[in-house]
Each structure stands twice: as C-alpha cells, then as structure tokens.
Design a protein around this motif. Sequence first.
Motif, short mmCIF file in Angstrom:
data_model
loop_
_atom_site.label_atom_id
_atom_site.label_comp_id
_atom_site.label_asym_id
_atom_site.label_seq_id
_atom_site.Cartn_x
_atom_site.Cartn_y
_atom_site.Cartn_z
N PRO A 157 -6.37 6.95 0.87
CA PRO A 157 -6.42 8.42 0.94
C PRO A 157 -5.10 8.98 1.46
O PRO A 157 -4.51 8.43 2.41
CB PRO A 157 -7.57 8.69 1.92
N PRO A 158 -4.60 10.06 0.87
CA PRO A 158 -3.30 10.62 1.29
C PRO A 158 -3.23 10.92 2.79
O PRO A 158 -2.18 10.73 3.42
CB PRO A 158 -3.18 11.90 0.46
N GLU A 159 -4.35 11.38 3.37
CA GLU A 159 -4.32 11.73 4.79
C GLU A 159 -4.20 10.51 5.70
O GLU A 159 -3.91 10.64 6.90
CB GLU A 159 -5.57 12.53 5.17
N ALA A 160 -4.38 9.31 5.13
CA ALA A 160 -4.26 8.08 5.93
C ALA A 160 -2.87 7.47 5.84
O ALA A 160 -2.63 6.40 6.42
CB ALA A 160 -5.31 7.07 5.48
N VAL A 161 -1.96 8.12 5.12
CA VAL A 161 -0.61 7.60 4.93
C VAL A 161 0.37 8.39 5.79
O VAL A 161 0.47 9.62 5.68
CB VAL A 161 -0.19 7.68 3.45
N PHE A 162 1.09 7.69 6.65
CA PHE A 162 2.11 8.31 7.48
C PHE A 162 3.49 7.81 7.04
O PHE A 162 3.72 6.61 6.98
CB PHE A 162 1.92 7.94 8.96
N LEU A 163 4.38 8.75 6.74
CA LEU A 163 5.76 8.41 6.43
C LEU A 163 6.58 8.55 7.71
O LEU A 163 6.53 9.59 8.37
CB LEU A 163 6.31 9.32 5.33
N GLU A 164 7.33 7.51 8.03
CA GLU A 164 8.10 7.51 9.27
C GLU A 164 9.57 7.18 8.99
O GLU A 164 9.87 6.47 8.03
CB GLU A 164 7.51 6.47 10.24
N PRO A 165 10.47 7.69 9.84
CA PRO A 165 10.23 8.52 11.02
C PRO A 165 9.96 9.98 10.64
O PRO A 165 10.77 10.60 9.96
CB PRO A 165 11.53 8.40 11.81
N ASN A 166 8.83 10.50 11.08
CA ASN A 166 8.45 11.86 10.69
C ASN A 166 9.27 12.91 11.40
O ASN A 166 9.32 14.06 10.96
CB ASN A 166 6.96 12.08 10.96
N ALA A 167 9.95 12.53 12.49
CA ALA A 167 10.70 13.51 13.27
C ALA A 167 11.95 13.99 12.55
O ALA A 167 12.39 15.12 12.74
CB ALA A 167 11.07 12.94 14.64
N TYR A 168 12.55 13.13 11.72
CA TYR A 168 13.79 13.54 11.06
C TYR A 168 13.91 13.04 9.62
O TYR A 168 14.96 13.20 9.00
CB TYR A 168 15.02 13.08 11.86
N GLY A 169 12.86 12.45 9.06
CA GLY A 169 12.91 12.09 7.66
C GLY A 169 12.69 13.30 6.77
O GLY A 169 12.22 14.34 7.26
N PRO A 170 12.95 13.23 5.48
CA PRO A 170 13.44 12.05 4.78
C PRO A 170 14.92 11.80 5.03
O PRO A 170 15.60 12.71 5.50
CB PRO A 170 13.18 12.41 3.31
N PRO A 171 15.38 10.55 4.74
CA PRO A 171 14.60 9.49 4.10
C PRO A 171 13.66 8.80 5.09
O PRO A 171 13.94 8.75 6.29
CB PRO A 171 15.68 8.53 3.61
N TYR A 172 12.57 8.25 4.54
CA TYR A 172 11.61 7.50 5.34
C TYR A 172 11.81 6.01 5.07
O TYR A 172 11.89 5.60 3.91
CB TYR A 172 10.18 7.92 4.99
N ASN A 173 11.87 5.22 6.14
CA ASN A 173 12.12 3.79 5.96
C ASN A 173 10.90 2.93 6.24
O ASN A 173 10.99 1.70 6.23
CB ASN A 173 13.29 3.33 6.84
N GLN A 174 9.76 3.57 6.51
CA GLN A 174 8.54 2.80 6.71
C GLN A 174 7.33 3.65 6.34
O GLN A 174 7.37 4.88 6.41
CB GLN A 174 8.41 2.31 8.15
#
Length: 352
Positions: free
Chosen positions: A91-108
């Motif tokens: 489910p989309p709500e279960a997916v966290f893109l990190e680092p959320n504080a300054y992404g994108p880009p997201y590396n995890q």
Amino acid sequence: MTTLPTYATREDVKGALDFKQSARADRQIDRALHTASRGVDALCRRRFHPELAARSWDWPNAQRARPWRLWLDENELISVTEVTTGGDVVPPEAVFLEPNAYGPPYNQVQLDMSSATAGWIGGNTHQRSITITGLYGYRDDETTAGVTVGTLDSAAATVTVDAATSAEVGVGDLLRLDTERVIVTGRRQAATGQTLAADIDAQAKTVLVPVLDGTEFAVEETILIDGERLLIVDIAGDSLIVRRAWDGSTLAAHTTGTAVYAPRTLAITRGDLGTTAAAHTDGTSVHLFAPPALVHQLALAEAINILLQEQAGWFRTATGGSTSREATLEALTALRTQVYDALGRKARLRGV
C-alpha cells in the motif's frame, strides 16, 4: 541505443566558441556534449536526468540492512508509482522514501513498521523479489518554456513550437509534453509569418530590424533573413534589436518584405526515458528539464575542452613570451572538484 539528454546544448557551445554553422561542426559538438554529460554522471556516480522505470532487487540480499529498509545505491528515486515485495503490492501509505527531510533524491525505501507490510519478503526464490516502479534520477526540476504550435500525433518526428520555446530550447535538451518525454536532436527553420517592415543594410552597426509584429518573437531567439542569422537581444515595439552575422553567417543587406524565419521546428526522439509516445494538442505546454547549475557548467566546460583538444591534436599549448608549454587545466580541475563536492554521491558503509 537509448537516447540520453545532454546537460548543456549545442547552442550553449556555439555561443561560447562562436562555431560556424555546419553539419560537420554540429556532429562534433553533439559528440563532445554526450561525452561530457556522461562524464559528469560518472564523476558524480549518479544520473541527473529523470527516467521512468521498474527496477528489481533480490531479497534477502547482501546489503545486511534492516528487514524494513532497502538501500537504492545508484538507483536513486525521485518519486514512486508502485512497490511490490514477494509478488504483493505494498500500500502506498506503507512506503517511506528517505531521507524525507531533504530528498529527492531518495537513496532508501523503508516500509512502515506499524503497517501490515512491516518488512520485505521474498518470492518463490530470493531473486528479484522487490520491484519498484517510479521516477529514478536526481531531481525532476523543470521550467515552462512555451507551447507547441499545431497538433502532434504519436508518430511525428518533429514538433513546431512558439517563439518563447525556440529561444529557450537547444539541441540535447530534455522536454516534457504532457506525460511524454522527448529529446531534441535537431532544429529546422520555420516560417514565422513575419516580414521585414523596412530595408536593412549590410553594416554590423545596423542592429535595429523592423518587423510587422514584434510580439511574434522572443529575446534570445535566433532568426534567419535570406542567408544571415541574427540573434535577438532585445525587442522594442515592432523593432528587433539584434546581433548581426550570428552563428558564423555572413553580414548582408535585406529588403522590405523579405520573409523572416526562425528554428522553431524541433527534431525529437519520442517516448524517451520510459515514457510512451502520445498525441498532443495545439498549445500543449513545453516543460524543459533543468539540470543543476553546476552540472550544466561542468558539462559545457568539458565539451569545450574536448573540442579545443581535438582541434589541437590533444596537445593544447599556452604561449608565454618566446616559449610555449602544454596548457594546464587548473580551472577545469577545480570545477570538477567543486561539482563532486557539492553533488557527488559519496560512498556509504553498509552497516544497517
């Protein structure tokens, strides 16, 4: 072969070096720009342009990460469309893109530990158990350049654009029309519907070009009158203020009523970087991908260096007094260091 955009354009190089217009020069410049742009990617260990793709990972794998975390390494994400693990859609709500504080880009990508999908799972085997569909790359920064002129079907190899787009876009640029991405591979002259409103002589000091309607043009657009190219540097009412004999063309006199052309027909490759070729209506917004300023500057500098080195047989010299020595590249080396320090993807120790 996959077509990739360049981080500077053919027009950027010509403006810097005053290259004379010719098919041979165009090929040489394009080759240098592609080499330079891919070199910037390699230096920074990342691709700066966006690409829509579905990519897969093994699970378990050799990352030794927590069961809810997947390191992306060079597969940096801008946004996600769908995530599956073990064949099940997360489910989309279960997916966290990190680092959320300054992404994108997201590396995890992390899974919400409080959700029903609290950890990655394997399929029948560990191979390619995780699939992430999304927009990969560094960032998807865009500016709106202008609009298309006329309709465009899904098989067309050219698109006609307005004056604003003609002034902004160059060969090598990545454009987005609706959801489709296209890459500009060439430019052709198109009729502007405008003519000269008065004679102009063949003197470089004559920089005022009267036309019927100045609103049909844009600053920084190149126009063609007879065989002379002119660069518009300003517009005052129905008068274009120009630089004469631009792009290696020859200064010439022109008479009232002569047609004015502009390179508003763009040759493009369709459905690039994971998108699908589609039809577009008249007046579709043209969005121009904008790489980071330092990336643009380094790609331009590297391309110029390649061209000058080719002309010198890869032995450029600097002359001082009665002696000459091989030219140093201190400024270019410093720019490379600056770009890597600011934008390079640094090594990460696989601890968690």
